[in-house]
Design an enzyme around this catalytic site. Structure first.
Site, mmCIF file in Angstrom:
data_model
loop_
_atom_site.group_PDB
_atom_site.id
_atom_site.type_symbol
_atom_site.label_atom_id
_atom_site.label_comp_id
_atom_site.label_asym_id
_atom_site.label_seq_id
_atom_site.Cartn_x
_atom_site.Cartn_y
_atom_site.Cartn_z
ATOM 1 N N LYS A 71 0.836 -1.200 0.000
ATOM 2 C CA LYS A 71 0.000 0.000 0.000
ATOM 3 C C LYS A 71 0.874 1.255 0.000
ATOM 4 O O LYS A 71 1.885 1.318 0.700
ATOM 5 C CB LYS A 71 -0.899 -0.019 1.246
ATOM 6 C CG LYS A 71 -1.764 1.211 1.448
ATOM 7 C CD LYS A 71 -2.527 1.111 2.758
ATOM 8 C CE LYS A 71 -3.305 2.389 3.066
ATOM 9 N NZ LYS A 71 -4.009 2.315 4.363
ATOM 10 N N SER A 147 -8.649 3.478 4.113
ATOM 11 C CA SER A 147 -7.766 4.001 3.090
ATOM 12 C C SER A 147 -7.044 2.916 2.276
ATOM 13 O O SER A 147 -6.373 3.240 1.297
ATOM 14 C CB SER A 147 -6.703 4.890 3.762
ATOM 15 O OG SER A 147 -5.897 4.153 4.677
ATOM 16 N N SER A 171 -9.123 1.519 8.318
ATOM 17 C CA SER A 171 -8.611 1.444 6.955
ATOM 18 C C SER A 171 -8.344 0.044 6.433
ATOM 19 O O SER A 171 -8.076 -0.119 5.249
ATOM 20 C CB SER A 171 -7.329 2.280 6.839
ATOM 21 O OG SER A 171 -7.626 3.652 6.924
#
Length: 471
Positions: A71, A147, A171
């Site tokens: 990520k 996220s 997230s």
């Protein structure tokens, strides 16, 4: 190996194929690369081209040869650029591996590329000015959550069986709910946060990943969860592997169910019904199910999460190669940086006290209950643009309240540090995934995984596939 055959296996299944030499690790990587490129054309879940070659990894680790993506959430992989989803960050590279990335390498995982995230990771929608909208494979007009949204999109579409993700307010669990995945947020101290961060988001940020199956989550946790010398938050080694827990009967558990958020925001009726149905399944299995929830103050939760938001701004100010240009930032990020600079020691102390005011009643709650069951989100996956991070009218607090209208159930357990998992146990009339969250006492991932595996068997989700899927 063809991409459609590759996509039928989870991480444990792929590792077994490689171990028994039914396929080679090179064949798996080739299939994965083709799969990622195929679905990414629809999803926009990558920050750039795939890594060529993949970063070095151990060839004989417990998950050797299994592909994944990392990520874009900061310096994670040595030599790989990061942007935090922001136009303001250019030319920034990780000088060393994050401790979690080092463990991914030791496990033998093969990093193929970098997945999208919203600017600074402070949104429950993965939509940045820099990279654009990441689309949900279940409905391209809706978001993937945030996220860790790019990671979630690629796992849900079958492109990779596992993806790196982290969670400071939801997230991991929010995109898991939006994309029909297993999203485990481990306890505070279970996974490493160093070497660059001593106390990530004041202990509210936890590193881990997203999977399609419970057993993958267990095997991955085994691979990365050993205590780290010198970390402020760490837990003692567990008595036996988490991979064994998914085959273990949890016994008769005391389960509390609630569909009422502590902030009082409305919850979509289909989500409420899905959560109640999970409680009924647990009762049918033989657990003791009651309606109950911890007594916490929603305003204190927001104040405590301010620690996470302003520490993100502080980390950017300290760690970026140059001071971000405010004109290149999205609207809320400008406020985050401004408030990070104006936050005083007294503000920090007040927010830390709010953290304690939230954590204590939750700790007491788990003296009388083994599990808490809640919705993961209050609403179905949001249409693109519904959570507009570029809206300059927001303060940091008003922005947190806005995203907590959409997802009010997750951040509470970042503040308290308890382990929580979102499971894809429901589906809306529109065919969208509905996640249901399970929470256990601090350090009890073993119990959480036992119950999750039991629900995976009772309410299987493995046959569901989104409209955008490999081949």
């Amino acid at each position: 190996m063809e991409p459609h055959a590759y996509a039928a296996f989870d991480a444990v299944g792929l590792r077994e194929l490689i171990r028994t030499r039914e396929v080679s690790a090179a064949e798996v990587e080739d299939a994965a690369r083709r799969a990622v490129e195929q679905v990414n054309a629809d999803l926009n879940a990558l920050t750039g081209p795939l890594f060529d070659p993949a970063p070095a990894h151990e060839p004989d680790g417990p998950l050797a040869g299994v592909p994944f993506v990392i990520k874009d959430s900061g310096p994670f992989t040595q030599g790989v650029p990061f942007t935090l989803g922001s136009r303001s960050i250019r030319g920034a590279y990780a000088l060393v591996d994050h401790d979690l990335m080092a463990r991914f390498r030791t496990a033998g995982l093969v990093a193929l590329g970098q997945s999208t995230a919203p600017e600074f990771g402070l949104n429950f929608a993965t939509e940045s000015v820099r990279y654009g909208v990441t689309r949900n494979p279940w409905d391209l007009e809706r978001g993937v959550g945030g996220s860790s949204g790019g990671s979630a999109a690629l796992v849900a579409a079958g492109a990779v069986p596992f993806a790196h993700a982290n969670d400071a307010g939801g997230s991991i669990r929010v995109p898991a709910s939006c994309c029909g995945l297993v999203g485990l947020k481990p306890s505070r101290g279970r996974t490493p946060s160093g070497p660059l961060a001593g106390e990530a988001a004041f202990g509210q940020l936890v590193e881990f990943g997203l999977t399609r199956t419970v057993r993958d989550a267990a095997h991955l946790l085994d691979a990365v969860s050993a205590p780290t010398v010198g970390e402020k938050y760490q837990l003692a080694p567990v008595a036996r592997p988490y991979a064994d827990e998914v085959r273990t009967d949890p016994g008769r558990l005391r389960v509390a169910v609630t569909t009422v958020p502590w902030s009082g925001v409305p919850v979509d009726r289909q989500i409420t019904e899905a959560t109640v149905a999970v409680g009924q399944v647990l009762e049918w299995i033989g657990h003791i199910v009651t309606e109950a929830s911890p007594d916490v103050d929603a305003d204190e939760v927001v104040e405590a999460v301010m620690l996470s938001a302003v520490s993100t701004g502080g980390a950017v100010l300290r760690g970026a190669p140059r001071r971000p240009d405010p004109s290149a930032l999205e609207g809320v990020s400008r406020r985050v940086l401004a408030e990070a600079e104006s936050f005083t020691a007294l503000d920090v102390l007040a927010a830390m006290e709010a953290q304690h005011l939230v954590t204590r009643p939750i700790g007491r709650f788990f003296l009388d209950h083994d599990l808490l069951v809640t919705p993961t989100l209050a609403q179905l996956p949001a249409p693109h643009g519904a959570l507009d991070y570029d809206d300059a009218r927001h303060s940091v607090r008003s922005w947190l309240r806005r995203i907590f209208e959409h997802g009010p159930f997750t951040a509470l357990f970042n503040v308290s540090g308890h382990p929580a998992i979102s499971l894809p146990l429901g589906q809306s009339r529109e065919g969208l995934p509905i996640g249901v969250q399970l929470i256990a006492a601090h350090g009890r991932e073993d119990l959480l995984l036992r119950a999750a595996a039991q629900l995976e068997q009772a309410v299987p989700w493995g046959e569901r596939q989104p409209g955008v899927y490999v081949d």
